[in-house]
Scaffold this motif. Structure first.
Motif, PDB file in Angstrom:
ATOM      1  N   ARG A 133      -3.530  87.795  -0.207  1.00 23.26           N
ATOM      2  CA  ARG A 133      -3.087  89.171  -0.476  1.00 23.26           C
ATOM      3  C   ARG A 133      -1.623  89.187  -0.922  1.00 23.26           C
ATOM      4  O   ARG A 133      -1.251  89.891  -1.866  1.00 23.26           O
ATOM      5  CB  ARG A 133      -3.274  90.039   0.775  1.00 23.26           C
ATOM      6  CG  ARG A 133      -4.747  90.339   1.084  1.00 23.26           C
ATOM      7  CD  ARG A 133      -4.891  91.076   2.399  1.00 23.26           C
ATOM      8  NE  ARG A 133      -6.281  91.364   2.731  1.00 23.26           N
ATOM      9  CZ  ARG A 133      -6.931  92.472   2.425  1.00 23.26           C
ATOM     10  NH1 ARG A 133      -6.294  93.438   1.778  1.00 23.26           N
ATOM     11  NH2 ARG A 133      -8.190  92.649   2.768  1.00 23.26           N
ATOM     12  N   LEU A 134      -0.778  88.390  -0.249  1.00 21.19           N
ATOM     13  CA  LEU A 134       0.632  88.324  -0.634  1.00 21.19           C
ATOM     14  C   LEU A 134       0.775  87.707  -2.025  1.00 21.19           C
ATOM     15  O   LEU A 134       1.593  88.175  -2.836  1.00 21.19           O
ATOM     16  CB  LEU A 134       1.412  87.507   0.390  1.00 21.19           C
ATOM     17  CG  LEU A 134       2.925  87.389   0.142  1.00 21.19           C
ATOM     18  CD1 LEU A 134       3.592  88.762   0.171  1.00 21.19           C
ATOM     19  CD2 LEU A 134       3.560  86.456   1.180  1.00 21.19           C
ATOM     20  N   GLY A 135      -0.021  86.678  -2.306  1.00 22.09           N
ATOM     21  CA  GLY A 135       0.033  86.052  -3.625  1.00 22.09           C
ATOM     22  C   GLY A 135      -0.369  87.012  -4.731  1.00 22.09           C
ATOM     23  O   GLY A 135       0.213  87.004  -5.824  1.00 22.09           O
ATOM     24  N   LEU A 136      -1.347  87.855  -4.459  1.00 24.88           N
ATOM     25  CA  LEU A 136      -1.752  88.838  -5.460  1.00 24.88           C
ATOM     26  C   LEU A 136      -0.663  89.888  -5.653  1.00 24.88           C
ATOM     27  O   LEU A 136      -0.393  90.319  -6.780  1.00 24.88           O
ATOM     28  CB  LEU A 136      -3.065  89.498  -5.033  1.00 24.88           C
ATOM     29  CG  LEU A 136      -3.734  90.394  -6.073  1.00 24.88           C
ATOM     30  CD1 LEU A 136      -3.980  89.630  -7.375  1.00 24.88           C
ATOM     31  CD2 LEU A 136      -5.040  90.954  -5.547  1.00 24.88           C
ATOM     32  N   ALA A 137      -0.007  90.290  -4.559  1.00 25.17           N
ATOM     33  CA  ALA A 137       1.117  91.219  -4.681  1.00 25.17           C
ATOM     34  C   ALA A 137       2.219  90.602  -5.543  1.00 25.17           C
ATOM     35  O   ALA A 137       2.827  91.276  -6.387  1.00 25.17           O
ATOM     36  CB  ALA A 137       1.657  91.571  -3.292  1.00 25.17           C
ATOM     37  N   HIS A 138       2.486  89.325  -5.334  1.00 26.77           N
ATOM     38  CA  HIS A 138       3.499  88.613  -6.122  1.00 26.77           C
ATOM     39  C   HIS A 138       3.106  88.608  -7.601  1.00 26.77           C
ATOM     40  O   HIS A 138       3.948  88.821  -8.485  1.00 26.77           O
ATOM     41  CB  HIS A 138       3.631  87.182  -5.599  1.00 26.77           C
ATOM     42  CG  HIS A 138       4.768  86.417  -6.208  1.00 26.77           C
ATOM     43  ND1 HIS A 138       4.689  85.879  -7.475  1.00 26.77           N
ATOM     44  CD2 HIS A 138       5.993  86.094  -5.717  1.00 26.77           C
ATOM     45  CE1 HIS A 138       5.830  85.263  -7.745  1.00 26.77           C
ATOM     46  NE2 HIS A 138       6.640  85.370  -6.701  1.00 26.77           N
ATOM     47  N   ALA A 139       1.819  88.379  -7.893  1.00 29.31           N
ATOM     48  CA  ALA A 139       1.361  88.350  -9.279  1.00 29.31           C
ATOM     49  C   ALA A 139       1.519  89.706  -9.960  1.00 29.31           C
ATOM     50  O   ALA A 139       1.772  89.777 -11.162  1.00 29.31           O
ATOM     51  CB  ALA A 139      -0.100  87.895  -9.328  1.00 29.31           C
ATOM     52  N   LEU A 140       1.382  90.781  -9.190  1.00 33.51           N
ATOM     53  CA  LEU A 140       1.459  92.136  -9.742  1.00 33.51           C
ATOM     54  C   LEU A 140       2.878  92.695  -9.785  1.00 33.51           C
ATOM     55  O   LEU A 140       3.101  93.779 -10.328  1.00 33.51           O
ATOM     56  CB  LEU A 140       0.582  93.081  -8.913  1.00 33.51           C
ATOM     57  CG  LEU A 140      -0.929  92.852  -8.996  1.00 33.51           C
ATOM     58  CD1 LEU A 140      -1.639  93.630  -7.891  1.00 33.51           C
ATOM     59  CD2 LEU A 140      -1.468  93.252 -10.359  1.00 33.51           C
ATOM     60  N   LEU A 141       3.825  91.969  -9.241  1.00 33.45           N
ATOM     61  CA  LEU A 141       5.174  92.497  -9.026  1.00 33.45           C
ATOM     62  C   LEU A 141       5.847  92.977 -10.307  1.00 33.45           C
ATOM     63  O   LEU A 141       6.494  94.028 -10.336  1.00 33.45           O
ATOM     64  CB  LEU A 141       6.033  91.419  -8.353  1.00 33.45           C
ATOM     65  CG  LEU A 141       7.367  91.832  -7.757  1.00 33.45           C
ATOM     66  CD1 LEU A 141       7.191  92.933  -6.715  1.00 33.45           C
ATOM     67  CD2 LEU A 141       8.039  90.616  -7.118  1.00 33.45           C
ATOM     68  N   GLY A 142       5.699  92.215 -11.393  1.00 30.32           N
ATOM     69  CA  GLY A 142       6.375  92.570 -12.640  1.00 30.32           C
ATOM     70  C   GLY A 142       5.586  93.521 -13.521  1.00 30.32           C
ATOM     71  O   GLY A 142       5.924  93.693 -14.688  1.00 30.32           O
ATOM     72  N   GLU A 143       4.533  94.147 -12.966  1.00 29.01           N
ATOM     73  CA  GLU A 143       3.657  95.032 -13.730  1.00 29.01           C
ATOM     74  C   GLU A 143       3.179  94.356 -15.016  1.00 29.01           C
ATOM     75  O   GLU A 143       3.334  94.886 -16.118  1.00 29.01           O
ATOM     76  CB  GLU A 143       4.350  96.358 -14.047  1.00 29.01           C
ATOM     77  CG  GLU A 143       4.762  97.123 -12.795  1.00 29.01           C
ATOM     78  CD  GLU A 143       5.366  98.482 -13.102  1.00 29.01           C
ATOM     79  OE1 GLU A 143       4.586  99.406 -13.358  1.00 29.01           O
ATOM     80  OE2 GLU A 143       6.602  98.588 -13.099  1.00 29.01           O
ATOM     81  N   PRO A 144       2.565  93.169 -14.873  1.00 30.10           N
ATOM     82  CA  PRO A 144       2.147  92.401 -16.053  1.00 30.10           C
ATOM     83  C   PRO A 144       0.928  93.008 -16.731  1.00 30.10           C
ATOM     84  O   PRO A 144       0.230  93.847 -16.165  1.00 30.10           O
ATOM     85  CB  PRO A 144       1.808  91.031 -15.454  1.00 30.10           C
ATOM     86  CG  PRO A 144       1.303  91.366 -14.083  1.00 30.10           C
ATOM     87  CD  PRO A 144       2.175  92.509 -13.616  1.00 30.10           C
ATOM     88  N   ARG A 145       0.682  92.537 -17.943  1.00 28.32           N
ATOM     89  CA  ARG A 145      -0.504  92.963 -18.697  1.00 28.32           C
ATOM     90  C   ARG A 145      -1.655  91.986 -18.521  1.00 28.32           C
ATOM     91  O   ARG A 145      -2.791  92.276 -18.913  1.00 28.32           O
ATOM     92  CB  ARG A 145      -0.158  93.096 -20.185  1.00 28.32           C
ATOM     93  CG  ARG A 145       0.974  94.076 -20.476  1.00 28.32           C
ATOM     94  CD  ARG A 145       1.135  94.300 -21.965  1.00 28.32           C
ATOM     95  NE  ARG A 145       1.456  93.084 -22.701  1.00 28.32           N
ATOM     96  CZ  ARG A 145       2.687  92.607 -22.870  1.00 28.32           C
ATOM     97  NH1 ARG A 145       3.717  93.256 -22.313  1.00 28.32           N
ATOM     98  NH2 ARG A 145       2.903  91.506 -23.556  1.00 28.32           N
ATOM     99  N   VAL A 146      -1.343  90.808 -17.944  1.00 35.23           N
ATOM    100  CA  VAL A 146      -2.337  89.732 -17.805  1.00 35.23           C
ATOM    101  C   VAL A 146      -2.275  89.184 -16.393  1.00 35.23           C
ATOM    102  O   VAL A 146      -1.189  89.034 -15.817  1.00 35.23           O
ATOM    103  CB  VAL A 146      -2.049  88.598 -18.817  1.00 35.23           C
ATOM    104  CG1 VAL A 146      -3.044  87.440 -18.633  1.00 35.23           C
ATOM    105  CG2 VAL A 146      -2.085  89.112 -20.245  1.00 35.23           C
ATOM    106  N   LEU A 147      -3.436  88.887 -15.815  1.00 31.37           N
ATOM    107  CA  LEU A 147      -3.519  88.205 -14.528  1.00 31.37           C
ATOM    108  C   LEU A 147      -4.318  86.920 -14.693  1.00 31.37           C
ATOM    109  O   LEU A 147      -5.400  86.933 -15.288  1.00 31.37           O
ATOM    110  CB  LEU A 147      -4.204  89.083 -13.471  1.00 31.37           C
ATOM    111  CG  LEU A 147      -3.439  90.289 -12.943  1.00 31.37           C
ATOM    112  CD1 LEU A 147      -4.315  91.078 -11.971  1.00 31.37           C
ATOM    113  CD2 LEU A 147      -2.146  89.854 -12.257  1.00 31.37           C
ATOM    114  N   ILE A 148      -3.779  85.810 -14.165  1.00 36.09           N
ATOM    115  CA  ILE A 148      -4.474  84.528 -14.153  1.00 36.09           C
ATOM    116  C   ILE A 148      -4.586  84.091 -12.702  1.00 36.09           C
ATOM    117  O   ILE A 148      -3.568  83.820 -12.047  1.00 36.09           O
ATOM    118  CB  ILE A 148      -3.731  83.477 -14.994  1.00 36.09           C
ATOM    119  CG1 ILE A 148      -3.671  83.928 -16.461  1.00 36.09           C
ATOM    120  CG2 ILE A 148      -4.420  82.107 -14.888  1.00 36.09           C
ATOM    121  CD1 ILE A 148      -2.885  82.999 -17.364  1.00 36.09           C
TER     122      ILE A 148
END
Length: 299
Positions: free
Chosen positions: A136-151
């Motif tokens: 859950r924390l890792g997913l929050a980190h991935a979303l932090l910069g409001e990206p257009r792509v998730l890997i």
């Protein structure tokens, strides 16, 4: 948004990834599947600039990851939930990352709430987190910069059924709002529930790729192989049929009779023509990757 072309990775005499090509469009979730040792994680690492390709290219938003000016604002990555600093709290982990990428501090609290880490959990050190909490924390980190792509590589590991259902909804919402998701997972039923497209890899090579509904089509689907595969595919496209690929064959959303008529009109010489018969993602996966685990053990 993600383009992978002829990507290859060699380790001395071993070929881990062999001429892999696929694309992930905006507004879609792509399930990236394969048995252990098939080359999934190596492919994702090359896309994210963590491994250098021996040949081929991988781009995100038209650029290699390492050339992105502000990568955290373009692509959010979760490849290893255990990679976070164990001595920091969850809130500190996100705060440091926010400062590094220039994200507003308020984003930290918003994301902790979004991923279900309450104040007490956010204040605990990461070393005390369960695997599900780290995910859950890792997913929050991935979303932090409001990206257009998730890997994401195996993001559901350690999550309970409620957490998996929550993640499915989050990823579907991200894609429905125009985002691009590339998701590797061994939870086939969850991938089947959320993905729009599928890429199946076995022995380092793509053995199937296309729209999920096309690949999993049972009634009316046809497997066909021609001497000139590109010419046949072009003819089928012109005829308005949806076409995917399965282990070197074309999978067409039309009955064999119709495919045969298109091939005859185009003058294509057919080497194989038969009705496809799949029983869902699990059956297709097992059929396409049969023997891979045995070959891996023999290496």
């Amino acid at each position: 948004m993600i383009e992978v072309r002829n990507l290859t990775k060699r380790y001395r005499r071993q070929v881990a990834v062999d001429d892999v090509s696929f694309s992930c469009a905006a507004g879609t979730v792509t399930g990236f599947l394969g048995p252990n040792g098939a080359g999934k994680s190596t492919t994702l690492r090359m896309i994210c600039g963590l491994a250098t390709a021996s040949a081929g290219t991988a781009t995100v938003g038209g650029l290699p990851y390492r050339r992105l000016r502000d990568p955290g604002r373009v692509v959010g990555v979760l490849l290893d939930a255990a990679a976070m600093h164990p001595g920091r709290t969850g809130r500190e982990t996100l705060t440091v990352a926010a400062l590094a990428m220039g994200a507003p501090p308020a984003r930290v609290g918003e994301l902790l709430d979004l991923v279900g880490l309450n104040r007490a959990a956010a204040g605990r050190r990461v070393r005390a987190y369960s695997l599900g909490m780290r995910q859950r924390l890792g997913l929050a980190h991935a979303l932090l910069g409001e990206p257009r792509v998730l890997i994401l590589d195996e993001p559901a590991n350690g999550l309970d059924p409620e957490g998996i259902f929550w993640m499915r909804g989050l990823l579907r919402d991200f894609a429905d709002r125009g985002g691009t998701v590339l998701l590797s997972s061994h939870l086939l039923r969850e991938v089947e529930a959320v993905a729009d497209r599928l890429v199946v890899i076995g022995g380092g090579r793509v053995v199937a790729a296309g729209d999920k509904d096309e690949l999993l089509a049972g009634d009316g689907g046809t497997l066909v192989r021609a001497r000139d595969q590109q010419a046949l595919r072009a003819a089928l496209d012109r005829a308005g049929h949806q076409v995917g690929t399965v282990d070197g064959r074309l999978l067409v959303s039309a009955p064999p009779e119709t495919v045969g008529e298109v091939a005859a009109a185009a003058g294509a010489v057919l080497l194989e023509l038969r009705a496809a018969d799949t029983g869902g993602l699990e059956q297709m996966f097992l059929a396409l990757t049969a023997g891979e685990s045995v070959r891996e053990a023999v290496k």
